[in-house]
Design an enzyme around this catalytic site. Structure first.
Site, short mmCIF file in Angstrom:
data_model
loop_
_atom_site.label_atom_id
_atom_site.label_comp_id
_atom_site.label_asym_id
_atom_site.label_seq_id
_atom_site.Cartn_x
_atom_site.Cartn_y
_atom_site.Cartn_z
CG HIS A 57 74.60 70.40 99.17
ND1 HIS A 57 76.02 70.41 99.22
CD2 HIS A 57 74.29 71.34 100.49
CE1 HIS A 57 76.49 71.32 100.05
NE2 HIS A 57 75.56 71.68 101.20
CG ASP A 60 76.55 69.42 95.92
OD1 ASP A 60 76.66 70.57 95.89
OD2 ASP A 60 76.90 68.86 97.29
CG MET A 91 75.95 64.32 105.91
SD MET A 91 75.92 65.48 104.56
CE MET A 91 77.56 66.21 105.24
CD GLU A 184 78.32 72.87 108.58
OE1 GLU A 184 77.73 71.66 108.05
OE2 GLU A 184 79.09 73.45 108.05
CE LYS A 186 80.66 80.30 107.24
NZ LYS A 186 80.39 80.30 105.82
CD GLU A 220 83.02 74.17 108.07
OE1 GLU A 220 82.09 73.59 107.65
OE2 GLU A 220 83.63 75.33 107.79
CG HIS A 223 81.42 76.92 110.19
ND1 HIS A 223 80.24 76.24 109.78
CD2 HIS A 223 82.18 77.25 108.98
CE1 HIS A 223 80.45 76.02 108.52
NE2 HIS A 223 81.24 77.02 107.88
CG ASP A 248 81.15 69.75 108.03
OD1 ASP A 248 81.03 68.54 108.00
OD2 ASP A 248 80.36 70.55 107.59
CG ASP A 258 83.75 79.04 105.99
OD1 ASP A 258 84.47 78.46 106.60
OD2 ASP A 258 82.74 78.69 105.18
CG ASP A 260 85.25 75.99 104.03
OD1 ASP A 260 85.19 75.98 105.40
OD2 ASP A 260 84.26 76.23 103.13
CG ASP A 290 82.28 71.48 104.61
OD1 ASP A 290 82.55 71.73 103.43
OD2 ASP A 290 81.39 72.31 105.26
C1 GLT Z 1 78.78 74.84 102.57
C2 GLT Z 1 78.96 75.28 103.80
C3 GLT Z 1 79.39 74.10 104.64
C4 GLT Z 1 78.20 73.29 104.91
C5 GLT Z 1 77.68 72.56 103.70
C6 GLT Z 1 76.47 71.69 104.01
S1 GLT Z 1 77.71 73.79 102.21
O1 GLT Z 1 79.91 74.55 101.80
O2 GLT Z 1 80.21 76.14 103.84
O3 GLT Z 1 79.91 74.56 105.99
O4 GLT Z 1 78.78 72.24 105.67
O5 GLT Z 1 75.37 72.26 103.54
MN MN Z 2 80.34 72.75 106.83
MN MN Z 3 83.05 76.43 106.30
#
Ligand code: GLT
Ligand code: MN
Ligand code: MN
Length: 389
Positions: A57, A60, A91, A184, A186, A220, A223, A248, A258, A260, A290
């Site tokens: 980002h 970042d 990206m 993306e 979510k 993702e 998500h 992702d 979430d 991750d 991600d």
């Molecule tokens: C954030 C989010 C991710 C996105 C990122 C891109 S930022 O961490 O949870 O799923 O992909 O903006």
């Molecule tokens: Mn993501």
């Molecule tokens: Mn996520």
């Protein structure tokens, strides 16, 4: 010495965001548990574990309040780190969620000033991404949504989001950046409800854009799982539409926040089908992780996490190949698609085909009574995955 067949290579296109291995372990209830790493340190860490690329980002890399001189120094140092490690930047994306200005959304804020600021910030971030070589530009609208539908008309939200993307497509064309935009989805978190909550919703929305050809998706794992959906099916729909511009990878206990998690650490079977799908169709974009390490980890644990994401992908890729070469499994699969009783040949519609089909007599009871052998097939898959086959 035998070479490690699960070692990451550039051709695998494994990438990580600065925010992934750079995650310091804070959560809504707890402070960071790890030291913050600088972007340069993160690039070197990724080089050490064998990643191919790094994504970011805008903030970042360059803090939101950096001066132009600070920005230039940070970018120069980052470029040097890329040159030293051989990593690339496939990206880039914009942080449109951390700053309090975006508390009611960025492109879909009720306030026209916030919407304009979001556009300005995104154009500057696109400039930064292009300067570092990014060809895919991700849009994750974490704040684009509502807690109460008393506060915003969803039709306005869609309209404003469409206007923003139309504007930014034109900007990319104008600048000659050649970006592919990847949306993306979510379903929620951090907003109560985020607009366009699934990959399927994004795919429908994309067709309403002025430059639909430039815009695809960045699905993702976590998500889609949060929404209780089958991720591989979502990815297949995106692929079928020619819209799988990025992906992702991570993992998730469905129905929870979430998480991750490290790729394939939780839903082994569904991630097997995901990897098999990507490899079978020949997806050649980034495999972007991600995800982030458990909060319990120190720097070594972060490296274990990153190595684990890539290694697990390659293990599942090997399992997919084994599945494709397993004679018993393939024989069962071949039988599945054969007609179980005499059936008129179809094809595209023709009046006489329709007439023939209408006149045909099917043995309906036999269709319903036939066992399909899916239990056996699925058990063989399980045994293959468990390494006992
Ligand atoms: C954030 C989010 C991710 C996105 C990122 C891109 S930022 O961490 O949870 O799923 O992909 O903006
Ligand atoms: Mn993501
Ligand atoms: Mn996520």
């Amino acid at each position: 010495m035998a070479t490690d067949s699960y070692a990451p290579l550039p051709e695998h296109k494994f990438t990580f965001g600065l925010w992934t291995v750079g995650n310091p372990g804070a959560d809504p209830f707890g402070l960071p548990t790890r030291q913050r790493l600088s972007p340069v340190e993160i690039v070197h860490l990724l080089g050490e574990v064998g990643a191919y690329g790094v994504n970011f980002h805008d903030n970042d890399l360059v803090p939101i309040d950096a001066t132009p001189a600070e920005r230039d120094q940070i970018v120069a140092d980052f470029k040097q780190a890329l040159a030293d490690t051989g990593l690339v930047v496939p990206m880039a994306t914009t942080n449109l969620f951390t700053d309090p200005a975006f508390k009611d959304g960025a492109f879909t804020s009720n306030d026209p000033a916030v919407r304009a600021y979001a556009l300005q910030k995104t154009m500057q971030s696109m400039d930064l991404g292009a300067e570092l070589g990014a060809k895919v530009y991700v849009f994750w609208g974490g704040r684009e949504g509502t807690e109460s539908d008393a506060t915003k008309n969803p039709l306005d939200g869609l309209k404003w989001f469409r206007e923003a993307l139309n504007f930014l497509c034109e900007y990319s064309i104008d600048q000659g950046y050649g970006y592919q935009f990847a949306l993306e989805a979510k379903p929620n978190e951090p907003r109560g409800d985020i607009f366009l909550p699934t990959t399927g919703a994004m795919l429908g929305f994309i067709e309403t854009l002025d430059h639909a050809d430039m815009v695809g998706v960045n699905p993702e794992v976590a998500h889609e799982q949060m929404a209780g959906l089958n991720f591989t099916h979502a990815v297949a729909q995106a692929w079928d539409a020619g819209k799988l511009f990025h992906i992702d990878l991570n993992d998730q206990n469905p129905g929870r926040y979430d998480q991750d998690f490290r790729f394939a650490s939780y839903l082994i079977k569904s991630n097997f089908f995901l990897v098999k799908f990507l490899e079978d169709v020949g997806y050649d974009g980034s495999r972007h992780f991600d995800a982030h390490a458990f909060r319990t980890e120190d720097l070594e644990g972060v490296k274990d996490f990153a190595r684990g994401c890539m290694r697990s992908y390659l293990i599942l890729k090997e399992k997919a190949q084994q599945f494709n070469e397993d004679a018993e499994i393939q024989a069962l699969l071949a039988e599945l698609t054969e007609a179980s009783q005499p059936t008129p040949a179809l094809g595209s519609y023709a009046a006489d085909t329709a007439a023939t089909l209408k006149a045909h007599s099917f043995d309906r009871a036999a269709l319903g009574a036939r066992g399909l052998g899916y239990e056996k097939l699925d058990q063989l898959l399980f045994e293959l995955l468990m390494g006992v086959r």
